[in-house]
Design an enzyme around this catalytic site. Structure first.
Site, PDB file in Angstrom:
ATOM      1  N   ASN A 239     -10.607  -3.387  -5.850  1.00 17.62           N
ATOM      2  CA  ASN A 239     -10.015  -2.299  -6.515  1.00 17.62           C
ATOM      3  C   ASN A 239     -10.669  -1.927  -8.219  1.00 17.62           C
ATOM      4  O   ASN A 239     -10.328  -0.928  -8.696  1.00 17.62           O
ATOM      5  CB  ASN A 239      -8.439  -2.825  -7.099  1.00 17.62           C
ATOM      6  CG  ASN A 239      -7.768  -2.651  -5.860  1.00 17.62           C
ATOM      7  OD1 ASN A 239      -6.676  -3.451  -5.562  1.00 17.62           O
ATOM      8  ND2 ASN A 239      -7.632  -1.728  -5.026  1.00 17.62           N
TER       9      ASN A 239
ATOM     10  N   ASP B 182       0.861  -0.997   0.136  1.00 16.77           N
ATOM     11  CA  ASP B 182      -0.203   0.125   0.009  1.00 16.77           C
ATOM     12  C   ASP B 182       0.788   1.361   0.013  1.00 16.77           C
ATOM     13  O   ASP B 182       1.909   1.092   0.552  1.00 16.77           O
ATOM     14  CB  ASP B 182      -0.920  -0.102   1.277  1.00 16.77           C
ATOM     15  CG  ASP B 182      -2.085   0.798   1.045  1.00 16.77           C
ATOM     16  OD1 ASP B 182      -2.317   1.594  -0.186  1.00 16.77           O
ATOM     17  OD2 ASP B 182      -2.655   1.244   2.109  1.00 16.77           O
TER      18      ASP B 182
HETATM   19  C1  FPP Z   1      -1.876   0.117  -3.388  1.00 14.83           C
HETATM   20  O1  FPP Z   1      -1.431   1.549  -3.424  1.00 14.83           O
HETATM   21  C2  FPP Z   1      -1.540  -0.617  -4.601  1.00 14.83           C
HETATM   22  C3  FPP Z   1      -2.161  -1.309  -5.406  1.00 14.83           C
HETATM   23  C4  FPP Z   1      -3.637  -1.335  -5.332  1.00 14.83           C
HETATM   24  C5  FPP Z   1      -1.677  -2.147  -6.640  1.00 14.83           C
HETATM   25  C6  FPP Z   1      -0.352  -2.767  -6.435  1.00 14.83           C
HETATM   26  C7  FPP Z   1       0.406  -3.040  -7.678  1.00 14.83           C
HETATM   27  C8  FPP Z   1       1.591  -3.042  -7.816  1.00 14.83           C
HETATM   28  C9  FPP Z   1       2.607  -2.582  -6.980  1.00 14.83           C
HETATM   29  C10 FPP Z   1       2.042  -2.919  -9.318  1.00 14.83           C
HETATM   30  C11 FPP Z   1       1.839  -4.270 -10.002  1.00 14.83           C
HETATM   31  C12 FPP Z   1       1.990  -5.351  -9.360  1.00 14.83           C
HETATM   32  C13 FPP Z   1       2.468  -6.699  -9.827  1.00 14.83           C
HETATM   33  C14 FPP Z   1       2.561  -8.027  -8.956  1.00 14.83           C
HETATM   34  C15 FPP Z   1       2.926  -6.680 -11.144  1.00 14.83           C
HETATM   35  P1  FPP Z   1      -2.653   2.591  -3.269  1.00 14.83           P
HETATM   36  O2  FPP Z   1      -2.802   2.862  -4.836  1.00 14.83           O
HETATM   37  O3  FPP Z   1      -3.886   2.081  -2.812  1.00 14.83           O
HETATM   38  O4  FPP Z   1      -1.909   3.828  -2.543  1.00 14.83           O
HETATM   39  P2  FPP Z   1      -2.582   4.739  -1.474  1.00 14.83           P
HETATM   40  O5  FPP Z   1      -3.153   4.302  -0.518  1.00 14.83           O
HETATM   41  O6  FPP Z   1      -1.480   5.766  -1.205  1.00 14.83           O
HETATM   42  O7  FPP Z   1      -3.500   5.583  -2.541  1.00 14.83           O
END
Ligand code: FPP
Length: 251
Positions: free
Chosen positions: A68, A20
């Site tokens: 998501n 996250d």
């Molecule tokens: C959460 O950060 C992250 C995600 C929902 C997606 C995670 C994906 C990746 C790291 C890239 C792809 C992964 C692979 C395995 C290829 P957020 O967007 O919720 O952050 P925030 O809470 O700061 O808004």
């Protein structure tokens, strides 16, 4: 400097991570959220390498939750593309390094090309034993429990099982990733202190570690801090400390 995680400290067999903080990482740099996800892929690579080096058997990463889909469509599209691109770019290297790729979650909702890539990566790396990389994609803990309940109900309907046969072991055998050990250590980056519908059943006895570090900044040092904290914890599984001491002395 001495090794912060000496080989003698108890090592988790299975580490499960909620990655996250990509969006906040990008916002702090006045970049679009998608730049945070791109930087998140580099952190995925670092983490896979470091876990394999440390001798972790299973690493599960929460890449895309069932919830998501509620994000802006452009962001969902970028996440799909990143997942596909990463599989295309990294599968051969993971295979060379003895890493098995396993995807859990409801993959039917993904574009056919992505489903195809997932299957290809799983097939190619199936026999690898050094480490299993589990990617939870369109995964939700409640979805997992419901799909296991459905599978069991089907078996009862077909006369294969009686409802009295269903116990915790049989139920667990129908969950996604049932062939894997349950997570020993859960890590969530980004400062939130929640499980957010990740592996609900499987986390019952897991040690929880919450890190303030935003996912794109997650590195070997922070992973080692989590491993060191795990090594200090006493896992009792319902026993008392005294019982565990006796078990240690008499085996
Ligand atoms: C959460 O950060 C992250 C995600 C929902 C997606 C995670 C994906 C990746 C790291 C890239 C792809 C992964 C692979 C395995 C290829 P957020 O967007 O919720 O952050 P925030 O809470 O700061 O808004």
């Amino acid at each position: 400097m001495s090794d912060p995680h000496p080989q003698t400290a108890p090592l988790p067999r299975h580490v499960a991570i909620i990655m996250d903080g990509n969006g906040r990482w990008a916002r702090r740099r006045k970049l679009p959220r998608t730049a945070g996800h791109q930087a998140g892929v580099a952190a995925v690579r670092r983490t896979v390498e470091h876990c394999a080096k440390r001798g972790i058997e299973v690493l599960t990463l929460f890449a895309f939750s069932s919830e998501n889909w509620r994000r802006p469509p452009e962001e969902v599209a970028v996440l799909m593309r990143l997942f596909q691109l990463t599989l295309e770019r990294e599968t051969a290297k993971l295979h060379e390094n003895g890493i098995r790729i396993r995807v859990i979650g409801d993959r039917c909702a993904f574009p056919p090309e992505l489903q195809h890539r997932i299957l290809e990566a799983e097939r190619l790396t199936f026999a690898n034993r050094r480490m299993t990389l589990v990617i939870a994609a369109n995964y939700g803990g409640r979805w997992d429990i419901v799909q296991a309940a459905r599978a069991l109900a089907r078996r009862v309907e077909q006369g294969e099982l009686k409802s009295q046969d269903i116990d915790e072991t049989l139920f667990a055998a129908h969950l996604a990733g049932a062939e894997l050990p349950e997570p020993d250590l859960f890590i969530r980056t980004g400062g939130e202190v929640r499980i957010s519908n990740f592996l609900l059943w499987q986390l019952a006895y897991t040690e929880l570690y919450f890190s303030e570090v935003l996912w794109p900044d997650f590195d070997a040092a922070e992973l080692d801090r989590a491993l060191a904290e795990y090594a200090r914890r006493e896992r009792r599984f319902g026993h008392t400390s005294e019982q565990l001491e006796l078990k240690k002395s008499y085996g």
